[in-house]
Structures are given as C-alpha cells and as structure tokens.
Design a protein around this motif. Structure first.
Motif, PDB file in Angstrom:
ATOM      1  N   SER A 214       0.836  -1.204   0.000  1.00 22.93           N
ATOM      2  CA  SER A 214       0.000   0.000   0.000  1.00 22.93           C
ATOM      3  C   SER A 214       0.872   1.256   0.000  1.00 22.93           C
ATOM      4  CB  SER A 214      -0.940  -0.005   1.212  1.00 22.93           C
ATOM      5  OG  SER A 214      -0.162   0.156   2.383  1.00 22.93           O
ATOM      6  N   ARG A 215       2.184   1.078   0.158  1.00 17.64           N
ATOM      7  CA  ARG A 215       3.102   2.231   0.106  1.00 17.64           C
ATOM      8  C   ARG A 215       4.053   2.074  -1.092  1.00 17.64           C
ATOM      9  NH1 ARG A 215       6.134   1.239   5.158  1.00 17.64           N
ATOM     10  NH2 ARG A 215       7.252   3.131   4.608  1.00 17.64           N
ATOM     11  N   PRO A 216       4.593   3.191  -1.610  1.00 20.80           N
ATOM     12  CA  PRO A 216       5.465   3.080  -2.779  1.00 20.80           C
ATOM     13  C   PRO A 216       6.672   2.174  -2.528  1.00 20.80           C
ATOM     14  CG  PRO A 216       4.916   5.378  -2.349  1.00 20.80           C
ATOM     15  CD  PRO A 216       4.396   4.588  -1.184  1.00 20.80           C
ATOM     16  N   ILE A 217       7.055   1.457  -3.582  1.00 18.31           N
ATOM     17  CA  ILE A 217       8.178   0.512  -3.484  1.00 18.31           C
ATOM     18  C   ILE A 217       9.152   0.795  -4.620  1.00 18.31           C
ATOM     19  CG2 ILE A 217       8.858  -1.925  -3.556  1.00 18.31           C
ATOM     20  CD1 ILE A 217       5.854  -2.514  -2.761  1.00 18.31           C
ATOM     21  N   VAL A 218      10.396   1.035  -4.246  1.00 23.28           N
ATOM     22  CA  VAL A 218      11.464   1.271  -5.225  1.00 23.28           C
ATOM     23  C   VAL A 218      12.388   0.059  -5.168  1.00 23.28           C
ATOM     24  CG1 VAL A 218      13.390   2.791  -5.831  1.00 23.28           C
ATOM     25  CG2 VAL A 218      11.308   3.758  -4.817  1.00 23.28           C
ATOM     26  N   ARG A 243      11.652  13.450   1.660  1.00 26.13           N
ATOM     27  CA  ARG A 243      10.468  14.184   1.171  1.00 26.13           C
ATOM     28  C   ARG A 243       9.233  13.320   0.998  1.00 26.13           C
ATOM     29  NH1 ARG A 243      11.481  19.738   0.828  1.00 26.13           N
ATOM     30  NH2 ARG A 243      13.716  19.789   1.068  1.00 26.13           N
ATOM     31  N   LEU A 244       9.464  12.024   0.778  1.00 23.59           N
ATOM     32  CA  LEU A 244       8.340  11.189   0.350  1.00 23.59           C
ATOM     33  C   LEU A 244       8.445   9.818   0.999  1.00 23.59           C
ATOM     34  CD1 LEU A 244       6.440  12.316  -1.848  1.00 23.59           C
ATOM     35  CD2 LEU A 244       7.675  10.939  -3.520  1.00 23.59           C
ATOM     36  N   ASP A 245       7.296   9.279   1.398  1.00 18.37           N
ATOM     37  CA  ASP A 245       7.321   7.944   1.996  1.00 18.37           C
ATOM     38  C   ASP A 245       7.585   6.889   0.926  1.00 18.37           C
ATOM     39  OD1 ASP A 245       6.963   5.928   3.960  1.00 18.37           O
ATOM     40  OD2 ASP A 245       4.997   5.522   3.062  1.00 18.37           O
ATOM     41  N   MET A 246       8.425   5.938   1.228  1.00 14.14           N
ATOM     42  CA  MET A 246       8.676   4.835   0.289  1.00 14.14           C
ATOM     43  C   MET A 246       9.460   3.726   0.987  1.00 14.14           C
ATOM     44  SD  MET A 246      11.671   6.539  -2.041  1.00 14.14           S
ATOM     45  CE  MET A 246      10.923   8.166  -1.978  1.00 14.14           C
ATOM     46  N   GLN A 247       9.464   2.563   0.326  1.00 19.51           N
ATOM     47  CA  GLN A 247      10.302   1.457   0.792  1.00 19.51           C
ATOM     48  C   GLN A 247      11.312   1.140  -0.304  1.00 19.51           C
ATOM     49  OE1 GLN A 247       7.222  -1.633   2.444  1.00 19.51           O
ATOM     50  NE2 GLN A 247       6.241  -0.296   0.965  1.00 19.51           N
ATOM     51  N   LEU A 248      12.431   0.555   0.102  1.00 19.86           N
ATOM     52  CA  LEU A 248      13.457   0.180  -0.875  1.00 19.86           C
ATOM     53  C   LEU A 248      13.697  -1.329  -0.819  1.00 19.86           C
ATOM     54  CD1 LEU A 248      15.762   0.941  -2.890  1.00 19.86           C
ATOM     55  CD2 LEU A 248      17.270   1.102  -0.909  1.00 19.86           C
ATOM     56  N   VAL A 249      13.688  -1.953  -1.997  1.00 19.87           N
ATOM     57  CA  VAL A 249      14.018  -3.373  -2.075  1.00 19.87           C
ATOM     58  C   VAL A 249      15.306  -3.527  -2.881  1.00 19.87           C
ATOM     59  CG1 VAL A 249      13.268  -5.641  -2.888  1.00 19.87           C
ATOM     60  CG2 VAL A 249      11.572  -4.004  -2.030  1.00 19.87           C
ATOM     61  N   GLN A 357      10.060  12.268  -8.372  1.00 18.75           N
ATOM     62  CA  GLN A 357       9.188  12.724  -9.452  1.00 18.75           C
ATOM     63  C   GLN A 357       8.281  11.601  -9.978  1.00 18.75           C
ATOM     64  OE1 GLN A 357      10.740  15.669 -11.703  1.00 18.75           O
ATOM     65  NE2 GLN A 357       9.237  15.563 -13.358  1.00 18.75           N
ATOM     66  N   LEU A 358       8.861  10.419 -10.162  1.00 15.49           N
ATOM     67  CA  LEU A 358       8.049   9.335 -10.729  1.00 15.49           C
ATOM     68  C   LEU A 358       7.009   8.822  -9.732  1.00 15.49           C
ATOM     69  CD1 LEU A 358      10.462   7.245 -12.979  1.00 15.49           C
ATOM     70  CD2 LEU A 358       9.144   9.288 -13.496  1.00 15.49           C
ATOM     71  N   ILE A 359       7.368   8.832  -8.443  1.00 19.67           N
ATOM     72  CA  ILE A 359       6.366   8.399  -7.459  1.00 19.67           C
ATOM     73  C   ILE A 359       5.229   9.420  -7.404  1.00 19.67           C
ATOM     74  CG2 ILE A 359       5.924   8.009  -4.984  1.00 19.67           C
ATOM     75  CD1 ILE A 359       8.675   6.740  -4.779  1.00 19.67           C
ATOM     76  N   SER A 360       5.580  10.692  -7.574  1.00 15.26           N
ATOM     77  CA  SER A 360       4.533  11.726  -7.464  1.00 15.26           C
ATOM     78  C   SER A 360       3.743  11.927  -8.760  1.00 15.26           C
ATOM     79  CB  SER A 360       5.121  13.099  -7.111  1.00 15.26           C
ATOM     80  OG  SER A 360       6.260  12.990  -6.382  1.00 15.26           O
ATOM     81  N   SER A 361       4.229  11.403  -9.882  1.00 13.65           N
ATOM     82  CA  SER A 361       3.509  11.612 -11.158  1.00 13.65           C
ATOM     83  C   SER A 361       3.188  10.262 -11.795  1.00 13.65           C
ATOM     84  CB  SER A 361       4.368  12.411 -12.141  1.00 13.65           C
ATOM     85  OG  SER A 361       5.157  13.361 -11.490  1.00 13.65           O
ATOM     86  N   PRO A 362       2.199   9.550 -11.239  1.00 18.01           N
ATOM     87  CA  PRO A 362       1.941   8.190 -11.712  1.00 18.01           C
ATOM     88  C   PRO A 362       1.560   8.123 -13.199  1.00 18.01           C
ATOM     89  CG  PRO A 362       0.440   8.802  -9.910  1.00 18.01           C
ATOM     90  CD  PRO A 362       1.367   9.941 -10.090  1.00 18.01           C
TER      91      PRO A 362
END
Ligand code: UDP
Length: 405
Positions: A214-218, A243-249, A357-362
């Motif tokens: 449910s949260r962004p994944i990079v 700046r932005l919530d995300m997880q890193l794999v 930018q990419l997470i914020s501009s789907p």
C-alpha cells in the motif's frame, strides 16, 4: 518449456517461419556455447533460454561451462573489473594460472563445429586452434569502452585468433584485427522471469518478504557488485525519503564466477540495518518468479549501475511496463531514451530527484513504462536475438568476408 511457435503472439508468425528457414542452413553443424557459470548473471540467463529454442529450430546447440578454482575466478574478476576501468593489479602468476585453467579445460572438451565463447574467462580455449580447427566466435557481454590496456593486450592475443568478435553495443567496439559484429542481448517473454503473473502470485511474494504494497516501493534487482552501485542506491533512497514515503528493495544473489558478492552484501546490510523500510533480499538461484513478482509489484525500478554490459534487468523491467531509472552506462542507453522510455541518470542526487518525481507523477511514470515495453518488444526479445545469431553462424561457412549485421 516454451515452444518456439508460442512466440508468434509477440512477434508474428512470419518471424518464426523465418527462424526455421535460417536454421535449415545449419543442418549438420553443431554450435557449442562455452561460458564460466551455469547460474547467476545475464549470460547464464540468456543461454538457459536460448539453447532449448535453438534445438527446437533444429540446430544442434549445446552449452558447456569451464571449470575453475578460487584463484582462477579471483583473477577473472580482476579482469572483469579492469576491463570496466577499475584499477587492478594482475600478477604474472595469475596470468599463468588463467592460461593453465583454460588449457586444462580445452584438453577435456569436445568441441562443436562452431565454438561460441562467452566473455573473457574461457577466451584462451582457442590457444591451440591450429590443432583443434573449428569455427570460433568470441562473444563479449561486458562494457568494453575503456579497458585496462595491459589486461586487454593479454586478452587480445587470443581474441585475434577468432573468426569474429561480437559486442552488445556500438560503444564497446574495439580496434580489432578480426571482424566485429554488434548484437544486442534479449529477454524471453515466456520465461518464469518475464511471463505474465496473476495479481495473487505477485501479492504472495510481497507478503512472504513482508513488504507493504500500500506504500510506494522502489526496487533494484542485481547481483551484489560494486559496479551495480547498491550503496549509491541506498543513498539515493535516503535522500528521496526525506520528502516522500517509500520502501526500498535491494534483491539479488551471487554468481559462481563472482567471488566479491558476499563482502558487498555485508556492506549493504550494514548501511540498511537501521531502516526497517529497506529490504535486502538474498535470492538463491532459480528465484525467477520472485524477481518477476518484485518487478511487477514495484512502483519504480532502479538500475543504478556505474558500469554495465547490456543490463538485462532494465529490459526485464521495461517489458513489465515499469517506470525505470537507470545509469546512463553500457547498453542501458540503447534501452532507455531519456524521458521517453525511462529515465537515465548520472548521479545519486539525480536518481533521488527522479525517484520522487516518478512516485509523485503516476500518469507520467506509467507512460514511460508503456513506451519502454514497446521498445523492448521491437528490439530486445529473444526471437530477434536468435535471428542475429543464426545469420552470424551461417556466415561462418561462407566464402569471403563475414556478413556484418
Ligand atoms: N538475476 C537473477 N538473480 C539475481 C540477480 C540477477 O536471476 O539474484 C538476473 C537478472 O534478472 C538478469 C540477470 O541476472 O536476468 C542479470 O543480467 P544483467 O545484464 O542485468 O547483469 P549482469 O549480472 O550480467 O552483470
């Protein structure tokens, strides 16, 4: 195993018919591929998919791996790093051991009519060509734009004995005394790594690894190798995360011909240890479905390589229509037209900026992904790759100059 006919749904029946037609010209000729590892890395990935398809086309194709010891692979990893422009010091005894291992392997080998040698590790199998005969091709999968001169001089004495050398991208072409052919690698759309997956299959992989969809994944999928810059990926993620919530794999395994993996993995784990949103996943060989699912379920894919051969992971991500940010190195610019089929970056800061930018501009991100998939369909599927190889093999049995592709 996929049937060659099944690829018509991606590339049309005429392409498949053409492959059968070309393959007929190789009747009675065996094609022996030789590399140094059966698992891990792009070469093994391609060979494992291509050999069965060549067989279905009627080509007598096979694949052998040379056997080496720890010292041999430590030396060839030095070659690999040196050819990529990293400062290394290779001792005389290491060059000598390299030759001994190649000689031992050549002595035990049954050669095909075409010996198709991949990368530097087995390059010296050709040393006794005068006795062995056969047609010989050297396939270089690595970034060769600025090789260490001493290592290259050593290798070139063998490369010069081949009938032709094959490179993945124009930037790697060298001054050679033998003909050079440019053939880009490919991915297989029907492999476990690239086939369509159900939403449940994707969800179950993320659940197993405890990653919150449910949260962004990079995500970056790569062997743990300095040149893939996993530590730079963590830094870029940390900057973006301010700046932005995300997880890193960061997911990957090793390759049997790469002894540096475990040490780098340790450094990565250390850098990641205080952040519960970084997932460092060690993938055993044959984790194809996991890789496929991780790519499909991610918001953004990274391949922040500092040096790269072709970068198959980029083609894999683009094929899944994923917005992809990758280092502008090696074969990656062949795959990504900046801001059209993905994003090319040159720094940690730039990578962080584009992640945000990419997470914020789907909508924009999704357009990049779609364009990327079309680009891969037109240029980097395995059927195009097989056609290029068949033409090259055929040309070896023709009088006069080799056919340039
Ligand atoms: N790969 C894999 N398991 C891993 C890491 C990578 O199967 O743990 C695969 C990846 O999906 C890709 C290939 O290995 O198909 C890597 O090829 P690439 O050209 O990106 O890099 P290389 O490892 O050959 O330098």
């Amino acid at each position: 195993m996929a049937r060659i006919e099944d690829y018509a749904s991606f590339v049309g029946q005429a392409t498949i018919d053409e492959l059968f037609l070309l393959a007929r010209h190789l009747e009675g000729k065996s094609v022996q591929n030789v590399n140094s590892t059966a698992v891990g890395g792009g070469v093994a990935e391609i060979l494992s998919r291509m050999i069965p398809l060549l067989k279905q086309l009627g080509v007598e194709a096979r694949w052998d791996c040379i056997k080496g010891d720890e010292k041999f692979f430590a030396t060839t990893k030095k070659f690999h790093n040196g050819l990529h422009g990293v400062a290394v010091d290779v001792g005389d005894d290491e060059y000598e051991h390299f030759l001994e291992v190649n000689r031992r392997n050549a002595g035990e080998m049954t050669f095909g009519d075409i010996v198709f040698v991949h990368d530097p590790q087995p390059v010296a199998l050709i040393e006794n060509r005068a006795e062995i005969g056969r047609r010989w091709l050297w396939r270089c999968h690595i970034d060769f734009s600025r090789p260490d001169p001493k290592i290259w001089k050593f290798l070139d004495q063998f490369v010069a004995r081949y009938d032709a050398a094959v490179f993945s991208a124009p930037a790697f072409a060298q001054k050679l005394s033998v003909p050079q052919v440019l053939i880009a690698p490919s991915i297989d759309p029907l492999s476990d790594k690239n086939k369509e997956l159900s939403e449940e299959a994707i969800a179950s992989v993320f659940e197993r690894f405890g990653i919150d969809r449910s949260r962004p994944i990079v995500t970056q999928i790569s062997r743990f190798d300095y040149l893939k810059d996993p530590l730079g990926v963590i830094q870029a993620y940390k900057l973006a995360k301010q700046r932005l919530d995300m997880q890193l794999v960061l997911a990957g395994g090793g390759a049997t011909d790469d002894p540096e993996g475990p040490a780098i993995m340790e450094q990565v784990k250390e850098q990641a240890s205080k952040d519960a949103d970084i997932f460092v996943l060690f993938l055993p060989p044959a984790s194809d479905i996991e890789i496929n699912a991780l790519q499909r379920g991610s918001t953004v894919i990274l391949q922040k390589s500092l040096k790269e051969g072709f970068g198959l992971t980029v083609a894999e991500a683009l094929w899944k229509a994923k917005p992809t940010i990758a280092g502008a190195v090696g074969g990656i610019p062949l795959q990504i037209a900046h801001k059209y089929s993905g994003i090319l970056t040159h720094s940690i800061e730039g990578t962080a900026q584009w992640i945000k930018q990419l997470i914020s501009s789907p909508a924009y991100a999704s357009k990049l992904g779609e364009n990327g998939r079309e680009h891969v369909r037109n240029n980097f599927l395995i059927t195009r790759h097989i056609k290029d190889y068949l033409l090259l093999f055929i040309s070896l049995f023709h009088e006069g100059d080799i056919v340039y592709l």
